[in-house]
Design a protein around this motif. Sequence first.
Motif, PDB file in Angstrom:
ATOM      1  N   HIS A  21      -3.787  -3.240  -3.801  1.00 52.30           N
ATOM      2  CA  HIS A  21      -2.329  -3.161  -3.921  1.00 52.30           C
ATOM      3  C   HIS A  21      -1.930  -1.796  -4.473  1.00 52.30           C
ATOM      4  O   HIS A  21      -1.068  -1.114  -3.917  1.00 52.30           O
ATOM      5  CB  HIS A  21      -1.825  -4.288  -4.836  1.00 52.30           C
ATOM      6  CG  HIS A  21      -0.387  -4.157  -5.194  1.00 52.30           C
ATOM      7  ND1 HIS A  21       0.016  -3.534  -6.356  1.00 52.30           N
ATOM      8  CD2 HIS A  21       0.728  -4.541  -4.559  1.00 52.30           C
ATOM      9  CE1 HIS A  21       1.339  -3.552  -6.409  1.00 52.30           C
ATOM     10  NE2 HIS A  21       1.796  -4.157  -5.331  1.00 52.30           N
ATOM     11  N   LEU A  22      -2.564  -1.382  -5.555  1.00 56.90           N
ATOM     12  CA  LEU A  22      -2.216  -0.109  -6.188  1.00 56.90           C
ATOM     13  C   LEU A  22      -2.524   1.083  -5.282  1.00 56.90           C
ATOM     14  O   LEU A  22      -1.718   2.010  -5.158  1.00 56.90           O
ATOM     15  CB  LEU A  22      -2.965   0.035  -7.519  1.00 56.90           C
ATOM     16  CG  LEU A  22      -2.575  -0.977  -8.587  1.00 56.90           C
ATOM     17  CD1 LEU A  22      -3.506  -0.858  -9.791  1.00 56.90           C
ATOM     18  CD2 LEU A  22      -1.129  -0.816  -9.004  1.00 56.90           C
ATOM     19  N   SER A  23      -3.682   1.045  -4.628  1.00 63.17           N
ATOM     20  CA  SER A  23      -4.027   2.159  -3.750  1.00 63.17           C
ATOM     21  C   SER A  23      -3.141   2.181  -2.504  1.00 63.17           C
ATOM     22  O   SER A  23      -2.845   3.254  -1.971  1.00 63.17           O
ATOM     23  CB  SER A  23      -5.513   2.137  -3.384  1.00 63.17           C
ATOM     24  OG  SER A  23      -5.854   0.929  -2.753  1.00 63.17           O
ATOM     25  N   ALA A  24      -2.690   1.017  -2.043  1.00 61.41           N
ATOM     26  CA  ALA A  24      -1.738   0.978  -0.923  1.00 61.41           C
ATOM     27  C   ALA A  24      -0.434   1.655  -1.329  1.00 61.41           C
ATOM     28  O   ALA A  24       0.154   2.418  -0.550  1.00 61.41           O
ATOM     29  CB  ALA A  24      -1.483  -0.455  -0.474  1.00 61.41           C
ATOM     30  N   TYR A  43      -0.834  -7.373  -0.659  1.00 59.10           N
ATOM     31  CA  TYR A  43       0.181  -6.404  -0.243  1.00 59.10           C
ATOM     32  C   TYR A  43       1.592  -6.955  -0.370  1.00 59.10           C
ATOM     33  O   TYR A  43       2.553  -6.241  -0.198  1.00 59.10           O
ATOM     34  CB  TYR A  43      -0.088  -5.964   1.202  1.00 59.10           C
ATOM     35  CG  TYR A  43      -1.510  -5.487   1.378  1.00 59.10           C
ATOM     36  CD1 TYR A  43      -1.931  -4.299   0.795  1.00 59.10           C
ATOM     37  CD2 TYR A  43      -2.447  -6.242   2.071  1.00 59.10           C
ATOM     38  CE1 TYR A  43      -3.238  -3.862   0.915  1.00 59.10           C
ATOM     39  CE2 TYR A  43      -3.760  -5.814   2.203  1.00 59.10           C
ATOM     40  CZ  TYR A  43      -4.144  -4.632   1.617  1.00 59.10           C
ATOM     41  OH  TYR A  43      -5.443  -4.207   1.738  1.00 59.10           O
ATOM     42  N   ASP A  44       1.695  -8.238  -0.638  1.00 59.36           N
ATOM     43  CA  ASP A  44       2.986  -8.902  -0.847  1.00 59.36           C
ATOM     44  C   ASP A  44       2.774  -9.908  -1.970  1.00 59.36           C
ATOM     45  O   ASP A  44       2.219 -10.990  -1.763  1.00 59.36           O
ATOM     46  CB  ASP A  44       3.432  -9.601   0.438  1.00 59.36           C
ATOM     47  CG  ASP A  44       4.772 -10.283   0.310  1.00 59.36           C
ATOM     48  OD1 ASP A  44       5.168 -10.643  -0.824  1.00 59.36           O
ATOM     49  OD2 ASP A  44       5.430 -10.482   1.333  1.00 59.36           O
ATOM     50  N   PRO A  81       3.748  -3.270  -1.289  1.00 63.24           N
ATOM     51  CA  PRO A  81       3.671  -2.339  -0.155  1.00 63.24           C
ATOM     52  C   PRO A  81       4.277  -2.900   1.131  1.00 63.24           C
ATOM     53  O   PRO A  81       4.978  -2.184   1.843  1.00 63.24           O
ATOM     54  CB  PRO A  81       2.165  -2.093   0.001  1.00 63.24           C
ATOM     55  CG  PRO A  81       1.585  -2.405  -1.321  1.00 63.24           C
ATOM     56  CD  PRO A  81       2.451  -3.464  -1.920  1.00 63.24           C
ATOM     57  N   ALA A  82       4.042  -4.177   1.420  1.00 61.98           N
ATOM     58  CA  ALA A  82       4.583  -4.773   2.655  1.00 61.98           C
ATOM     59  C   ALA A  82       6.104  -4.780   2.644  1.00 61.98           C
ATOM     60  O   ALA A  82       6.744  -4.542   3.669  1.00 61.98           O
ATOM     61  CB  ALA A  82       4.043  -6.187   2.847  1.00 61.98           C
ATOM     62  N   LYS A  83       6.709  -5.048   1.497  1.00 70.24           N
ATOM     63  CA  LYS A  83       8.176  -5.064   1.397  1.00 70.24           C
ATOM     64  C   LYS A  83       8.727  -3.641   1.383  1.00 70.24           C
ATOM     65  O   LYS A  83       9.786  -3.370   1.929  1.00 70.24           O
ATOM     66  CB  LYS A  83       8.608  -5.814   0.137  1.00 70.24           C
ATOM     67  CG  LYS A  83       8.177  -7.269   0.110  1.00 70.24           C
ATOM     68  CD  LYS A  83       9.060  -8.140   0.977  1.00 70.24           C
ATOM     69  CE  LYS A  83       8.588  -9.554   1.096  1.00 70.24           C
ATOM     70  NZ  LYS A  83       8.761 -10.415  -0.013  1.00 70.24           N
ATOM     71  N   ALA A 116      -3.129  -9.467   4.666  1.00 66.48           N
ATOM     72  CA  ALA A 116      -3.597  -8.365   5.508  1.00 66.48           C
ATOM     73  C   ALA A 116      -2.923  -8.386   6.870  1.00 66.48           C
ATOM     74  O   ALA A 116      -2.530  -7.339   7.380  1.00 66.48           O
ATOM     75  CB  ALA A 116      -5.111  -8.429   5.662  1.00 66.48           C
ATOM     76  N   PHE A 117      -2.772  -9.561   7.462  1.00 64.45           N
ATOM     77  CA  PHE A 117      -2.176  -9.637   8.797  1.00 64.45           C
ATOM     78  C   PHE A 117      -0.703  -9.227   8.774  1.00 64.45           C
ATOM     79  O   PHE A 117      -0.228  -8.523   9.664  1.00 64.45           O
ATOM     80  CB  PHE A 117      -2.347 -11.036   9.394  1.00 64.45           C
ATOM     81  CG  PHE A 117      -3.791 -11.387   9.651  1.00 64.45           C
ATOM     82  CD1 PHE A 117      -4.531 -10.685  10.596  1.00 64.45           C
ATOM     83  CD2 PHE A 117      -4.414 -12.390   8.938  1.00 64.45           C
ATOM     84  CE1 PHE A 117      -5.862 -10.987  10.834  1.00 64.45           C
ATOM     85  CE2 PHE A 117      -5.742 -12.703   9.164  1.00 64.45           C
ATOM     86  CZ  PHE A 117      -6.474 -12.012  10.116  1.00 64.45           C
ATOM     87  N   ILE A 118       0.004  -9.638   7.737  1.00 62.40           N
ATOM     88  CA  ILE A 118       1.410  -9.242   7.597  1.00 62.40           C
ATOM     89  C   ILE A 118       1.506  -7.738   7.333  1.00 62.40           C
ATOM     90  O   ILE A 118       2.334  -7.041   7.924  1.00 62.40           O
ATOM     91  CB  ILE A 118       2.111 -10.057   6.494  1.00 62.40           C
ATOM     92  CG1 ILE A 118       2.284 -11.502   6.966  1.00 62.40           C
ATOM     93  CG2 ILE A 118       3.437  -9.427   6.092  1.00 62.40           C
ATOM     94  CD1 ILE A 118       2.728 -12.462   5.876  1.00 62.40           C
ATOM     95  N   TYR A 119       0.632  -7.227   6.466  1.00 62.11           N
ATOM     96  CA  TYR A 119       0.687  -5.799   6.147  1.00 62.11           C
ATOM     97  C   TYR A 119       0.341  -4.952   7.378  1.00 62.11           C
ATOM     98  O   TYR A 119       0.971  -3.918   7.622  1.00 62.11           O
ATOM     99  CB  TYR A 119      -0.241  -5.467   4.976  1.00 62.11           C
ATOM    100  CG  TYR A 119       0.016  -4.106   4.387  1.00 62.11           C
ATOM    101  CD1 TYR A 119       1.308  -3.655   4.136  1.00 62.11           C
ATOM    102  CD2 TYR A 119      -1.029  -3.259   4.078  1.00 62.11           C
ATOM    103  CE1 TYR A 119       1.552  -2.408   3.600  1.00 62.11           C
ATOM    104  CE2 TYR A 119      -0.796  -2.001   3.530  1.00 62.11           C
ATOM    105  CZ  TYR A 119       0.493  -1.587   3.301  1.00 62.11           C
ATOM    106  OH  TYR A 119       0.732  -0.341   2.765  1.00 62.11           O
ATOM    107  N   GLU A 120      -0.626  -5.399   8.159  1.00 59.51           N
ATOM    108  CA  GLU A 120      -0.955  -4.684   9.393  1.00 59.51           C
ATOM    109  C   GLU A 120       0.275  -4.595  10.306  1.00 59.51           C
ATOM    110  O   GLU A 120       0.608  -3.522  10.823  1.00 59.51           O
ATOM    111  CB  GLU A 120      -2.078  -5.396  10.146  1.00 59.51           C
ATOM    112  CG  GLU A 120      -2.366  -4.789  11.507  1.00 59.51           C
ATOM    113  CD  GLU A 120      -3.149  -5.693  12.430  1.00 59.51           C
ATOM    114  OE1 GLU A 120      -3.918  -5.160  13.241  1.00 59.51           O
ATOM    115  OE2 GLU A 120      -2.965  -6.925  12.362  1.00 59.51           O
TER     116      GLU A 120
END
Length: 136
Positions: A21-24, A43-44, A81-83, A116-120
């Motif tokens: 999360h932090l590195s993203a 990621y969310d 990150p995702a948001k 992961a799938f949502i973030y992708e």
Amino acid sequence: MDRFGVDATRMGFFGSSAGAHLSAMCSLHFPQTVAYVGYYGSYDLGLSMSIYAPESDVKKHAIYDDFLCGWDPDYIDSQAPAKLLKNPGVLGNKKLDFKSVLFVGTQDITISPDNAFIYEKVMKEAGLKDVEICCY
């Protein structure tokens, strides 16, 4: 940076779980980013908390509140990150152009594979073309 042989114009980030999360977040804020690798990342945070500890009979919002120390869910979302990628302009005029690999375990009960799938999907919608998921 020269002392360590680091090229500050090309950066890569890697993290696992909370570190993913932090590195993203770092990969999104540094235009020098050329690579990102996330390993079982959240990621969310809202999504993570909505399914956290599925074996528990404690209400989901109580887990969310307890785990995140009562922080405002809107603030938590602003740090996901995702948001962040879904909100145009929040990153300024940074052009995102880096390669990404997201590792995910399909049986992970702590960090849902959906993260992961949502973030992708969100990354690709934001213009990042080279995003790959490795499922285990």
